[in-house]
Design a protein around this motif. Sequence first.
Motif, PDB file in Angstrom:
ATOM      1  N   THR A   1       0.844  -1.187   0.000  1.00 18.69           N
ATOM      2  CA  THR A   1       0.000   0.000   0.000  1.00 18.69           C
ATOM      3  C   THR A   1       0.882   1.240   0.000  1.00 18.69           C
ATOM      4  N   ASP A   2       0.593   2.175  -0.881  1.00 15.60           N
ATOM      5  CA  ASP A   2       1.271   3.475  -0.966  1.00 15.60           C
ATOM      6  C   ASP A   2       2.759   3.366  -0.627  1.00 15.60           C
ATOM      7  N   PRO A   3       3.528   2.624  -1.414  1.00 18.41           N
ATOM      8  CA  PRO A   3       4.919   2.358  -1.042  1.00 18.41           C
ATOM      9  C   PRO A   3       5.822   3.583  -1.150  1.00 18.41           C
ATOM     10  N   VAL A   4       6.516   3.897  -0.074  1.00 15.86           N
ATOM     11  CA  VAL A   4       7.441   5.037  -0.023  1.00 15.86           C
ATOM     12  C   VAL A   4       8.745   4.570   0.609  1.00 15.86           C
ATOM     13  N   TRP A   5       9.791   4.512  -0.216  1.00 14.05           N
ATOM     14  CA  TRP A   5      11.145   4.224   0.289  1.00 14.05           C
ATOM     15  C   TRP A   5      12.087   5.406   0.072  1.00 14.05           C
ATOM     16  N   SER A   6      11.634   6.477  -0.568  1.00 12.62           N
ATOM     17  CA  SER A   6      12.483   7.630  -0.821  1.00 12.62           C
ATOM     18  C   SER A   6      12.795   8.383   0.464  1.00 12.62           C
ATOM     19  N   ASP A   7      13.861   9.188   0.421  1.00  8.63           N
ATOM     20  CA  ASP A   7      14.270   9.961   1.590  1.00  8.63           C
ATOM     21  C   ASP A   7      13.351  11.143   1.840  1.00  8.63           C
ATOM     22  N   ARG A   8      12.776  11.684   0.789  1.00 10.62           N
ATOM     23  CA  ARG A   8      11.893  12.852   0.933  1.00 10.62           C
ATOM     24  C   ARG A   8      10.541  12.596   0.277  1.00 10.62           C
ATOM     25  N   ALA A   9       9.495  13.174   0.865  1.00 15.34           N
ATOM     26  CA  ALA A   9       8.170  13.184   0.257  1.00 15.34           C
ATOM     27  C   ALA A   9       8.030  14.519  -0.467  1.00 15.34           C
ATOM     28  N   SER A  10       8.626  14.595  -1.645  1.00 15.75           N
ATOM     29  CA  SER A  10       8.789  15.890  -2.301  1.00 15.75           C
ATOM     30  C   SER A  10       9.134  15.681  -3.770  1.00 15.75           C
ATOM     31  N   PRO A  11       8.836  16.662  -4.631  1.00 17.02           N
ATOM     32  CA  PRO A  11       9.299  16.585  -6.020  1.00 17.02           C
ATOM     33  C   PRO A  11      10.778  16.916  -6.160  1.00 17.02           C
ATOM     34  N   LEU A  12      11.384  17.434  -5.089  1.00 15.11           N
ATOM     35  CA  LEU A  12      12.779  17.863  -5.134  1.00 15.11           C
ATOM     36  C   LEU A  12      13.636  16.961  -4.258  1.00 15.11           C
ATOM     37  N   PRO A  13      14.827  16.575  -4.720  1.00 14.07           N
ATOM     38  CA  PRO A  13      15.677  15.692  -3.917  1.00 14.07           C
ATOM     39  C   PRO A  13      16.387  16.400  -2.772  1.00 14.07           C
ATOM     40  N   PHE A  14      16.332  17.742  -2.753  1.00 16.03           N
ATOM     41  CA  PHE A  14      17.080  18.520  -1.763  1.00 16.03           C
ATOM     42  C   PHE A  14      16.189  19.349  -0.845  1.00 16.03           C
ATOM     43  N   ALA A  15      14.873  19.252  -0.992  1.00 13.36           N
ATOM     44  CA  ALA A  15      13.951  20.053  -0.183  1.00 13.36           C
ATOM     45  C   ALA A  15      12.654  19.287   0.009  1.00 13.36           C
ATOM     46  N   GLY A  16      11.884  19.730   1.005  1.00 13.80           N
ATOM     47  CA  GLY A  16      10.620  19.068   1.299  1.00 13.80           C
ATOM     48  C   GLY A  16      10.750  18.121   2.470  1.00 13.80           C
TER      49      GLY A  16
ATOM     50  N   VAL B   1      -2.112   2.386  -4.963  1.00 20.29           N
ATOM     51  CA  VAL B   1      -1.692   3.788  -4.870  1.00 20.29           C
ATOM     52  C   VAL B   1      -2.950   4.629  -4.694  1.00 20.29           C
ATOM     53  N   SER B   2      -3.130   5.164  -3.502  1.00 20.81           N
ATOM     54  CA  SER B   2      -4.413   5.780  -3.147  1.00 20.81           C
ATOM     55  C   SER B   2      -4.639   7.133  -3.811  1.00 20.81           C
ATOM     56  N   HIS B   3      -3.583   7.908  -4.044  1.00 20.13           N
ATOM     57  CA  HIS B   3      -3.718   9.214  -4.683  1.00 20.13           C
ATOM     58  C   HIS B   3      -2.327   9.741  -5.011  1.00 20.13           C
ATOM     59  N   ASN B   4      -2.255  10.938  -5.573  1.00 19.48           N
ATOM     60  CA  ASN B   4      -0.994  11.366  -6.181  1.00 19.48           C
ATOM     61  C   ASN B   4      -0.127  12.276  -5.314  1.00 19.48           C
ATOM     62  N   HIS B   5      -0.419  12.450  -4.041  1.00 17.23           N
ATOM     63  CA  HIS B   5       0.473  13.228  -3.190  1.00 17.23           C
ATOM     64  C   HIS B   5       1.821  12.524  -3.043  1.00 17.23           C
ATOM     65  N   TYR B   6       2.875  13.295  -2.845  1.00 20.97           N
ATOM     66  CA  TYR B   6       4.229  12.747  -2.899  1.00 20.97           C
ATOM     67  C   TYR B   6       4.524  11.763  -1.772  1.00 20.97           C
ATOM     68  N   ASP B   7       3.811  11.867  -0.658  1.00 21.80           N
ATOM     69  CA  ASP B   7       4.034  10.912   0.431  1.00 21.80           C
ATOM     70  C   ASP B   7       3.216   9.635   0.252  1.00 21.80           C
ATOM     71  N   HIS B   8       2.523   9.521  -0.880  1.00 20.88           N
ATOM     72  CA  HIS B   8       1.741   8.319  -1.188  1.00 20.88           C
ATOM     73  C   HIS B   8       2.066   7.765  -2.578  1.00 20.88           C
ATOM     74  N   MET B   9       2.279   8.637  -3.535  1.00 29.93           N
ATOM     75  CA  MET B   9       2.695   8.227  -4.880  1.00 29.93           C
ATOM     76  C   MET B   9       4.163   8.619  -5.054  1.00 29.93           C
ATOM     77  N   ASP B  10       5.036   7.706  -4.667  1.00 33.56           N
ATOM     78  CA  ASP B  10       6.479   7.916  -4.704  1.00 33.56           C
ATOM     79  C   ASP B  10       7.014   7.280  -5.981  1.00 33.56           C
ATOM     80  N   LEU B  11       7.215   8.095  -7.013  1.00 31.63           N
ATOM     81  CA  LEU B  11       7.568   7.570  -8.327  1.00 31.63           C
ATOM     82  C   LEU B  11       8.867   6.771  -8.312  1.00 31.63           C
TER      83      LEU B  11
END
Length: 325
Positions: free
Chosen positions: A81-96, A118-128
């Motif tokens: 469910t809504d898999p997030v392994w990235s360091d940031r919940a953000s479109p930017l790798p250096f902010a957010g 994937v429940s919706h497109n917010h960055y803390d739920h849809m982690d591309l």
Amino acid sequence: MGVTPPRFDGRRYENPGESASRTMRELLRWQVTAVRRPWPAWVEQEHAVTLPGAVPTGTLALTFVNHSTFLLQTGAATILTDPVWSDRASPLPFAGPRRVHAPGVLFDRLPRIDIVLVSHNHYDHMDLHTLRRLEARDRPRFVTGTGNGPFLRTRGLSRVDELTWWQSIDLGAVRVTMGPAQHFSARTPFDRNRTLWGSFVIEGDWPRVFFAADTGYWRHFEEVRASFGAIELALLPIGAYEPRWFMRPAHMNPADAVQAHLDLQARLSVAMHFGTFRLTDEARDEPPQQLGEALDARGVPRDRFRVLRPGQTLTVHPDFLPEAF
């Protein structure tokens, strides 16, 4: 009780209840008046050393990874469910918003994944970044809300199914139904509510699971219970709720989550959406503490609404579940 569809004017979706969108003026008011409780810069967490192997028929192994990410292992399929392994919940790798603890399961230790919700497109739920890693490794089926399919396909995901509220899809022995949520969507300032958000009901020969995703409190919990019967296992958000005047339409607080647990007549609930990314003003340890107080105030035993540490696995089978209310 009937079921309520989302509102759609041909361009944008909206909640049938209260809009969760906020104006720029309201956002600026929050930023100017915010009283932010301190968060730690980093919290050491142990990874899950081992995950369950073969899961017996009728049993579900639920592992909390972080934020809204759960690994569900059954005899028929493995689901994220809504898999997030990235360091940031953000479109930017250096902010957010940056994570304050590692995922409870190392990505490379995941079993083969069959289905990703994937429940919706917010960055803390849809982690591309994470979705693409799953595509490259396992090529799973991705199930999401209406409108998200073209975006995900152009980003390299090959097998994407879109659902609207109350629509189901059978993926082998797994039935996934998209349910409502009181929320909104956006990845930029220009695409607000162009795609649909929602929750999921996951059914098979194991206890029925309701993944509430990101949501404020509304009557949709009663509609889910009326449509599916008492929910056996509910995954409910308890964090990102302060200040209430700003966050209430989009995010439940612990008291709301307890009411949702009661509305669903859930035999067992598990908390999520807290403690990983600092999204709002409450302290990191406040949601679990307030959840305990809210359960006590409503006379709900604390073992009916569990808080798992990242990497902790809960094995759920019918004999394990408490009796329904």
